[in-house]
Design a protein around this motif. Sequence first.
Motif, PDB file in Angstrom:
ATOM      1  N   HIS A  34       0.728  -0.870   0.023  1.00 16.12           N
ATOM      2  CA  HIS A  34      -0.525   0.006   0.221  1.00 16.12           C
ATOM      3  C   HIS A  34       1.193   1.128  -0.610  1.00 16.12           C
ATOM      4  O   HIS A  34       1.582   1.341   0.189  1.00 16.12           O
ATOM      5  CB  HIS A  34      -0.615   0.128   1.256  1.00 16.12           C
ATOM      6  N   LEU A  56       0.983   2.416  -6.529  1.00 13.41           N
ATOM      7  CA  LEU A  56       0.544   2.223  -5.565  1.00 13.41           C
ATOM      8  C   LEU A  56       0.626   3.227  -4.238  1.00 13.41           C
ATOM      9  O   LEU A  56       0.752   3.415  -3.654  1.00 13.41           O
ATOM     10  CB  LEU A  56       0.574   0.774  -5.086  1.00 13.41           C
ATOM     11  N   CYS A  58       4.262   3.891  -2.985  1.00 16.88           N
ATOM     12  CA  CYS A  58       5.052   3.147  -2.456  1.00 16.88           C
ATOM     13  C   CYS A  58       6.009   4.210  -2.108  1.00 16.88           C
ATOM     14  O   CYS A  58       6.464   4.877  -3.753  1.00 16.88           O
ATOM     15  CB  CYS A  58       5.660   1.729  -3.017  1.00 16.88           C
TER      16      CYS A  58
END
Length: 177
Positions: A34, A56, A58
């Motif tokens: 996440h 995402l 990161c």
Amino acid sequence: MQARHQDRQLYFRELARTSERYFLPYIMQVKAIHAGIKVLEIGCGEGGNLVPFARLGCEVTGIDIATSRIRQARQFFQLEKLEGEFIAMDVFQFERGVGEYDIVLVHDVMEHILEKQSFLCYIRKYLKADGILFMGFLAWQMPFGGHQQIARNPFVSHLPFIHLLPKVFYRALLYNR
């Protein structure tokens, strides 16, 4: 030499697709991915494997000994409007980030490392206590395990398994122009 070895942006996109389709789902079976988690790729090349992680949210860091590849990673990430940090350095000189990373990626790098045991012990220090190491490597017995696909001879670059020939024949094929 195949087109993807001359067009590094094409290779970057291929790696991004492979990472998104295979690495990410595999890793997600054991580790939630996440926004905000930290991912380090050692031997990142142009950074393609880090693309789905960056998408995402990161925090991605790539390290590679080849300055030219790091320059390309920065350029390609900028073109994709993605955030990432890329460092040109020998991993054995990298001292930042000890115990900081949730995921450490090492893909198609082990065959280039001489001190494999030292390398494995060394990279462990970058992982958080609950972090994971994802390794993928070319097996010598794979069709292109000898990296012959980068040969300049277009015929030889498409021949699978030639690296399993006796060394004298393999070298003769590689260096025959």
